[in-house]
Write an enzyme that holds these catalytic residues in place. Structure first.
Site, PDB file in Angstrom:
ATOM      1  N   LYS A  22       0.991  -1.158   0.043  1.00  0.00           N
ATOM      2  CA  LYS A  22      -0.080   0.056  -0.078  1.00  0.00           C
ATOM      3  C   LYS A  22       0.780   1.123  -0.182  1.00  0.00           C
ATOM      4  O   LYS A  22       0.603   2.271  -0.866  1.00  0.00           O
ATOM      5  CB  LYS A  22      -0.960  -0.032   1.159  1.00  0.00           C
ATOM      6  CG  LYS A  22      -1.669   1.265   1.599  1.00  0.00           C
ATOM      7  CD  LYS A  22      -2.281   1.371   2.936  1.00  0.00           C
ATOM      8  CE  LYS A  22      -2.596   2.678   3.487  1.00  0.00           C
ATOM      9  NZ  LYS A  22      -1.504   3.427   4.132  1.00  0.00           N
ATOM     10  N   ASN A  23       2.006   1.338   0.856  1.00  0.00           N
ATOM     11  CA  ASN A  23       2.523   2.774   0.994  1.00  0.00           C
ATOM     12  C   ASN A  23       3.467   2.974   0.027  1.00  0.00           C
ATOM     13  O   ASN A  23       4.007   4.131  -0.428  1.00  0.00           O
ATOM     14  CB  ASN A  23       3.223   2.597   2.383  1.00  0.00           C
ATOM     15  CG  ASN A  23       2.360   2.664   3.521  1.00  0.00           C
ATOM     16  OD1 ASN A  23       1.261   3.472   3.401  1.00  0.00           O
ATOM     17  ND2 ASN A  23       2.719   2.772   4.813  1.00  0.00           N
ATOM     18  N   CYS A 116      -5.202   8.394   8.591  1.00  0.00           N
ATOM     19  CA  CYS A 116      -5.609   7.793  10.189  1.00  0.00           C
ATOM     20  C   CYS A 116      -5.418   8.992  10.979  1.00  0.00           C
ATOM     21  O   CYS A 116      -4.240   9.613  10.882  1.00  0.00           O
ATOM     22  CB  CYS A 116      -4.811   6.488  10.389  1.00  0.00           C
ATOM     23  SG  CYS A 116      -5.307   4.955   9.419  1.00  0.00           S
ATOM     24  N   ARG A 121       0.203  14.805  12.906  1.00  0.00           N
ATOM     25  CA  ARG A 121       0.586  14.487  11.445  1.00  0.00           C
ATOM     26  C   ARG A 121       0.875  15.530  10.511  1.00  0.00           C
ATOM     27  O   ARG A 121       0.391  15.926   9.556  1.00  0.00           O
ATOM     28  CB  ARG A 121      -0.140  13.323  10.721  1.00  0.00           C
ATOM     29  CG  ARG A 121      -0.214  12.276  11.608  1.00  0.00           C
ATOM     30  CD  ARG A 121      -1.153  11.188  10.861  1.00  0.00           C
ATOM     31  NE  ARG A 121      -0.093  10.242   9.932  1.00  0.00           N
ATOM     32  CZ  ARG A 121      -0.699   9.378   9.187  1.00  0.00           C
ATOM     33  NH1 ARG A 121      -1.837   8.906   9.240  1.00  0.00           N
ATOM     34  NH2 ARG A 121       0.058   8.667   8.294  1.00  0.00           N
ATOM     35  N   ILE A 123       2.709  18.544   8.300  1.00  0.00           N
ATOM     36  CA  ILE A 123       3.396  18.354   6.838  1.00  0.00           C
ATOM     37  C   ILE A 123       4.404  19.385   6.720  1.00  0.00           C
ATOM     38  O   ILE A 123       4.943  19.650   5.581  1.00  0.00           O
ATOM     39  CB  ILE A 123       2.396  18.281   5.579  1.00  0.00           C
ATOM     40  CG1 ILE A 123       1.556  19.589   5.555  1.00  0.00           C
ATOM     41  CG2 ILE A 123       1.572  17.200   5.736  1.00  0.00           C
ATOM     42  CD1 ILE A 123       0.779  19.769   4.046  1.00  0.00           C
ATOM     43  N   ASP A 124       4.819  19.987   7.857  1.00  0.00           N
ATOM     44  CA  ASP A 124       6.149  20.966   7.727  1.00  0.00           C
ATOM     45  C   ASP A 124       7.236  20.551   6.935  1.00  0.00           C
ATOM     46  O   ASP A 124       7.687  21.426   6.292  1.00  0.00           O
ATOM     47  CB  ASP A 124       6.079  21.560   9.135  1.00  0.00           C
ATOM     48  CG  ASP A 124       6.622  20.416  10.263  1.00  0.00           C
ATOM     49  OD1 ASP A 124       6.054  19.642  10.235  1.00  0.00           O
ATOM     50  OD2 ASP A 124       7.632  20.669  10.851  1.00  0.00           O
ATOM     51  N   ASP A 304       3.487   0.632  12.419  1.00  0.00           N
ATOM     52  CA  ASP A 304       2.014  -0.201  11.511  1.00  0.00           C
ATOM     53  C   ASP A 304       2.286  -1.463  12.011  1.00  0.00           C
ATOM     54  O   ASP A 304       0.960  -2.000  11.952  1.00  0.00           O
ATOM     55  CB  ASP A 304       2.492  -0.068  10.072  1.00  0.00           C
ATOM     56  CG  ASP A 304       2.160   1.432   9.465  1.00  0.00           C
ATOM     57  OD1 ASP A 304       1.656   2.474  10.373  1.00  0.00           O
ATOM     58  OD2 ASP A 304       2.258   1.542   8.358  1.00  0.00           O
ATOM     59  N   ARG A 396      -9.102  -0.072   3.686  1.00  0.00           N
ATOM     60  CA  ARG A 396      -8.025   1.011   2.846  1.00  0.00           C
ATOM     61  C   ARG A 396      -6.626   0.492   2.755  1.00  0.00           C
ATOM     62  O   ARG A 396      -5.857   0.878   1.993  1.00  0.00           O
ATOM     63  CB  ARG A 396      -7.885   1.979   4.087  1.00  0.00           C
ATOM     64  CG  ARG A 396      -9.093   3.156   3.843  1.00  0.00           C
ATOM     65  CD  ARG A 396      -8.842   4.377   4.667  1.00  0.00           C
ATOM     66  NE  ARG A 396      -7.550   4.862   4.407  1.00  0.00           N
ATOM     67  CZ  ARG A 396      -6.533   5.187   5.187  1.00  0.00           C
ATOM     68  NH1 ARG A 396      -6.832   5.466   6.421  1.00  0.00           N
ATOM     69  NH2 ARG A 396      -5.235   5.339   5.020  1.00  0.00           N
TER      70      ARG A 396
END
Ligand code: UD1
Length: 417
Positions: A22-23, A116, A121, A123-124, A304, A396
């Site tokens: 997936k990733n 999730c 989380r 995004i800087d 994960d 997902r």
């Protein structure tokens, strides 16, 4: 809403074939727009995150064809338009369109990504990376406009070895003028898979899989064929399920080195496990010893797999500890694990699990993707019926989870209510 129902406490045996990662997939699909030619990617998992990204491609007028496990992406007629918030909030990986659109058109308009809720989380680091390459970032509420007159290679040090930031900067830098060096880059196998894809298209990336990645900008990327690596997290989840309820469960089509940290922990607790070239054969043991795990960036123990592994720790004799160092809010499965009969206490970022506990089926919630996977593992072990609400989170990231588990003897179903 989707509800999953499991009749637990059954012995599972047979083979489970692992799908594409997936990733990796969620980065490869946005990366494919960096060429104007056709990209064919095979071993694409059929999960809802893949569908969500294909919807974004279609919005951008990219031609997308799906054929069994392959996807053919042709951006010849693509238009760079603002991506509506309803698309970006469906998944975390929508942020890879920032790097890809910036790299291709020098402009990207996107909203803060979904995914999730396992922590803030931010995004800087992604945005700082884009700025270092010469872009300006304007932020209005949730909307980000990232644009540049010209992208120029730069030396970028990541304060945290972030998977997302590493890939996003790679996507933005691949066609920049000059050389970009990312220091303290993340080293996950999915990053290597994305770099290989870009190199197959003509990019010049070296060092992926180490903490220093060098990207020499190129003017043009061409068509290519690529294969997604096996999903190490899906593999790890089924291996853990095998340790909980398996009798010769073969988890097939994997790259065992990608889950070395999990395999070491399984050995440490006394699991009956055989590791082959591309498979793991595992059976439930009568006794497991307790252990401690601490989530770390790759090659450390993956965050994960922390939630599914914590289910296995409920079956270990004595006190085990789970320390989560990557995300602030990744113990949301614990209250439900307790409802199922586990003895767990959480203090700050550490969960203490005392086992072994007999689990009994009840109603639980999949609060996020991997929390959902941990509920599946617990439900398969527990006596009686477990009902998991919000099961759409699980779909997902796990292709055909109901079919795969049914094929090894599980009694599991999913329905929409
Ligand atoms: C990716 C994976 C996710 C996995 C995680 C860690 C995808 C789509 N998701 O998520 O499954 O759990 O890696 O292996 O590939 N951070 C910042 N600022 C940033 C970026 C990250 O502070 O700009 C922080 C995060 O909040 C987190 C840590 O860095 O605490 C690691 O996050 P990161 O590696 O970026 O995870 P994701 O890419 O979101």
């Amino acid at each position: 809403m989707k509800i999953m129902e499991i009749e637990g406490n059954r012995e599972l045996s047979g083979t489970i074939r692992i799908s594409g990662a997936k990733n990796a997939t969620v980065a490869l699909i946005p990366a494919a727009i960096l060429t104007d030619e056709e990209a064919t990617i095979c071993n694409i998992p059929e999960i809802t995150d893949t569908e969500a990204l294909c919807d974004i491609l279609k919005e951008l007028n990219v031609d997308v064809k799906r054929a069994s496990e392959s996807i053919i992406i042709n951006p010849k007629n693509m238009q760079n338009i603002e991506i509506d918030e309803k698309y970006s909030k469906k998944l975390r990986a929508s942020y890879y369109f920032m790097g890809a659109l910036l790299g291709k058109y020098k402009k990207a308009v996107l909203y803060f990504p979904g995914g999730c809720s396992i922590g803030a989380r931010p995004i800087d680091l992604h945005l700082k990376g884009f700025e270092a390459l010469g872009a300006t970032v304007t932020n209005e509420k949730n909307k980000y406009i990232v644009e540049a007159k010209e992208l120029k290679g730069a030396n970028i040090y990541l304060d945290i070895a972030s998977v997302g930031a590493t890939i996003n900067i790679m996507l933005a830098a691949v066609k920049a003028k000059g050389t970009t060096v990312i220091d303290n880059a993340a080293k996950e196998p999915e990053i290597v898979n994305v770099a290989t894809f870009l190199n197959n298209m003509g990019a010049r990336i070296s060092g992926a899989g180490t903490s220093t990645i060098k990207i020499e900008g190129v003017d043009y990327l061409h068509k290519c064929f690529h294969e997604v690596i096996p999903d190490r997290i899906e593999a790890g989840t089924y291996i853990i399920i095998g340790a909980l309820c398996g009798k010769n469960i073969k988890v097939d089509n994997i790259i065992p080195e990608h889950i070395d940290s999990l395999l070491s922990k399984l050995e440490e607790i006394g699991t009956d496990v055989e590791v082959g070239a591309d498979y793991v054969l595992i059976s439930k043991s009568d006794h497991y010893k307790s252990t401690n795990i601490k989530t770390l960036v790759y090659p450390g123990f993956p965050t994960d797999l922390q939630q599914p592994f914590s289910v296995l720790l409920t079956q270990c004799e004595g006190k085990s500890k789970v320390t989560e160092t990557i995300f602030e809010n990744r113990f949301m499965h614990i209250p439900y694990l307790k409802d199922l009969g586990a003895d767990v206490t959480v203090k700050n970022q550490t969960a203490t699990i005392i086992g072994p506990s007999k689990l009994k089926g009840t109603s639980v919630v999949a609060t996020d993707l991997r929390a959902g996977a941990s509920m599946v593992a617990a439900g398969l072990l527990a006596e009686g019926k477990t009902t998991i609400t919000n099961a759409e989170h699980i779909l997902r990231g796990y292709e055909q989870i109901v079919e795969k588990l049914t094929s090894v003897g599980a009694k599991i179903s999913i329905k929409e209510i």
